[in-house]
Design an enzyme around this catalytic site. Sequence first.
Site, PDB file in Angstrom:
ATOM      1  CD  GLU A  97     -52.903 -73.146  29.630  1.00  0.00           C
ATOM      2  OE1 GLU A  97     -52.784 -73.983  28.730  1.00  0.00           O
ATOM      3  OE2 GLU A  97     -54.002 -72.736  30.019  1.00  0.00           O
ATOM      4  CB  CYS A 110     -53.289 -62.673  31.719  1.00  0.00           C
ATOM      5  SG  CYS A 110     -54.462 -63.649  32.663  1.00  0.00           S
ATOM      6  CB  CYS A 117     -58.305 -73.020  40.802  1.00  0.00           C
ATOM      7  SG  CYS A 117     -59.066 -71.734  41.818  1.00  0.00           S
ATOM      8  CB  CYS A 121     -65.780 -70.633  39.774  1.00  0.00           C
ATOM      9  SG  CYS A 121     -65.173 -69.607  41.120  1.00  0.00           S
ATOM     10  CB  CYS A 124     -63.622 -71.165  36.176  1.00  0.00           C
ATOM     11  SG  CYS A 124     -61.871 -70.825  35.913  1.00  0.00           S
ATOM     12  N   GLY A 168     -55.644 -70.058  39.129  1.00  0.00           N
ATOM     13  CA  GLY A 168     -55.500 -70.026  40.578  1.00  0.00           C
ATOM     14  C   GLY A 168     -56.092 -68.796  41.243  1.00  0.00           C
ATOM     15  CG  ASN A 299     -64.086 -66.530  27.102  1.00  0.00           C
ATOM     16  OD1 ASN A 299     -64.331 -65.987  26.038  1.00  0.00           O
ATOM     17  ND2 ASN A 299     -63.501 -65.902  28.106  1.00  0.00           N
ATOM     18  CB  CYS A 342     -61.656 -64.712  31.274  1.00  0.00           C
ATOM     19  SG  CYS A 342     -61.027 -63.072  31.387  1.00  0.00           S
TER      20      CYS A 342
HETATM   21  N1  SAH Z   1     -59.280 -66.646  40.942  1.00  0.00           N
HETATM   22  C1  SAH Z   1     -59.256 -65.297  40.469  1.00  0.00           C
HETATM   23  C2  SAH Z   1     -58.479 -65.104  39.184  1.00  0.00           C
HETATM   24  C3  SAH Z   1     -58.715 -66.049  38.005  1.00  0.00           C
HETATM   25  S1  SAH Z   1     -60.022 -65.906  36.882  1.00  0.00           S
HETATM   26  C4  SAH Z   1     -60.652 -64.762  40.323  1.00  0.00           C
HETATM   27  O1  SAH Z   1     -61.584 -65.521  40.471  1.00  0.00           O
HETATM   28  O2  SAH Z   1     -60.814 -63.569  40.095  1.00  0.00           O
HETATM   29  C5  SAH Z   1     -60.065 -64.439  36.023  1.00  0.00           C
HETATM   30  C6  SAH Z   1     -61.505 -64.027  35.662  1.00  0.00           C
HETATM   31  O3  SAH Z   1     -62.107 -64.872  34.654  1.00  0.00           O
HETATM   32  C7  SAH Z   1     -62.436 -64.088  36.850  1.00  0.00           C
HETATM   33  O4  SAH Z   1     -63.215 -62.938  36.886  1.00  0.00           O
HETATM   34  C8  SAH Z   1     -63.290 -65.300  36.530  1.00  0.00           C
HETATM   35  O5  SAH Z   1     -64.511 -65.255  37.200  1.00  0.00           O
HETATM   36  C9  SAH Z   1     -63.430 -65.183  35.052  1.00  0.00           C
HETATM   37  N2  SAH Z   1     -63.867 -66.420  34.374  1.00  0.00           N
HETATM   38  C10 SAH Z   1     -63.719 -67.682  34.806  1.00  0.00           C
HETATM   39  N3  SAH Z   1     -64.232 -68.537  33.896  1.00  0.00           N
HETATM   40  C11 SAH Z   1     -64.708 -67.788  32.882  1.00  0.00           C
HETATM   41  C12 SAH Z   1     -65.317 -68.096  31.622  1.00  0.00           C
HETATM   42  N4  SAH Z   1     -65.530 -69.336  31.261  1.00  0.00           N
HETATM   43  N5  SAH Z   1     -65.654 -67.061  30.813  1.00  0.00           N
HETATM   44  C13 SAH Z   1     -65.402 -65.786  31.172  1.00  0.00           C
HETATM   45  N6  SAH Z   1     -64.803 -65.444  32.327  1.00  0.00           N
HETATM   46  C14 SAH Z   1     -64.467 -66.426  33.178  1.00  0.00           C
END
Ligand code: SAH
Length: 349
Positions: A97, A110, A117, A121, A124, A168, A299, A342
Site C-alpha cells: 500500500e 507515503c 514486516c 511491533c 502496528c 516494512g 490509530n 500510520c
Molecule cells: N518500519 C518503519 C516505518 C513504518 S511505520 C518505522 O517503524 O518507522 C510508520 C510509523 O507509524 C512508525 O512511527 C510507527 O511506529 C507508526 N505506527 C505503527 N502503528 C501505528 C498505529 N497503530 N498508530 C499510529 N502509529 C503507528
Amino acid sequence: MTTETVTKRDIRKLKLDELKEFFVQQGDKAFRAQQVYEWLWKKSAKDFEQMTNLSLATREMLKTHFTINHVLVDTMQRSNDGTIKNAIKLHDGLIVESVLIPAEKRITACVSSQVGCSLGCKFCATARMKRMRNLNPDEIYDQVAAIRQQSELYFGRPLTNIVFMGMGEPLLNYANVIAAIEKITSPQGLNMAAKRITVSTVGIAKMIIKMADDEVKFNLAVSLHSALNETRSSIMPINDSNSLEELGEALKYWYAKRKKKVTYEYVVWEGINDTMEHAQALLRFCKIIPSKVNLIEYNPIDDGEFRQASEEKLQMYLHLLESNGITARVRKSRGKDIDAACGQLANKG
Ligand code: SAH
C-alpha cells in the site's frame, strides 16, 4: 512453427551505462540509451510503442530483447479528508500500500519498502502480516511515480515530499531503498530533492551508522514510542537486541557526520507510557542529539490493548518538551476512515 526461446530481460534492471553498451553492441548510438532511459524513468513509459522519438525499427528491436515491468495501481480509495490509499500490485502479484497525503502546503507520498514486516511491533497492523519479501528499487520508485501522477491529476499540484512510512522497515531493505532514492532524486528520474525525503525506522543502530558513513542526504525519523528500555522492549521486540543505549550511540555518530536533526515519532498510550517518568525519559533521550518530536495519534488496529492517551497527557508531554527547548507537535492522523493512517496498512482489501 518456431517457439520463441529467448527470455526477455526487464529493461528497467539495466543501469544507464549497461543500456548504452547494449546500443553500441547493436551498432547504434550510445545516446539512444539516454532517450530510452528518459522514457522508462522520467516518463514512466509502460510500452515501447510510446517511445515515439525512436524509429519503428529500434522499438521493434527493443521489444525482441526486453520487457518493461511496472507496478499497477490495483485499487484506489479516497478518504473524506482527501487522502488517497493505493493498493499497488507488484510484478509477482503481491500487494503493498502507498498513500498520498494532501495538505495545504505540501503533498506527501507515503511508500512501502517491504511486503509485510518482520519486526513485530505490537501496535502496528503491518506487523501482523509477517514479512514476505523486500521491494525492488523500481517497485519503490514506481509507487512514488504513481502518486506523483495522482497529485497532478487530482490536486493539480506537484508532489513535494516522500516518507518511507508505509509497510516494512526501510533499513532492512537498505540497498534497494538507497537505489530507489538515487533514481527519485536523479535528473534522469524524478529530480526530487533528497531533503524532501524522510526514511522512518524502528532505529536499527548499525544501519544508522551505515547511513552516516554513506553520507545520505535524506532525513531520518526514528519510531521511538518509549525512551525506557523495559517499556520499549515490551511493545517493540527490536529493542531487545538493539537497546536505547546502542540507538543513542548510533544517533550521536549520525549527528557528528551528517549534522542533521532527527525526528522521533512517538505515540502516547494510556497506561503504557503516559506518566511524567516516561515524558522525562523522552526529554533526556531528546538531548542526546538535536531532535524534534512528533506525537502521533494512535490509530486503533486491535480490540483495545492500546488506547490513545488523553489530551491532558499529551499536553504534559508537549509542555515538558517545549519548556526544555525541544520542538514537539501533535500530528493528527490522515486517512483513518480508509485504513490509510500510520500503522493501519495491512492489505485489508
Ligand atoms: N518500519 C518503519 C516505518 C513504518 S511505520 C518505522 O517503524 O518507522 C510508520 C510509523 O507509524 C512508525 O512511527 C510507527 O511506529 C507508526 N505506527 C505503527 N502503528 C501505528 C498505529 N497503530 N498508530 C499510529 N502509529 C503507528
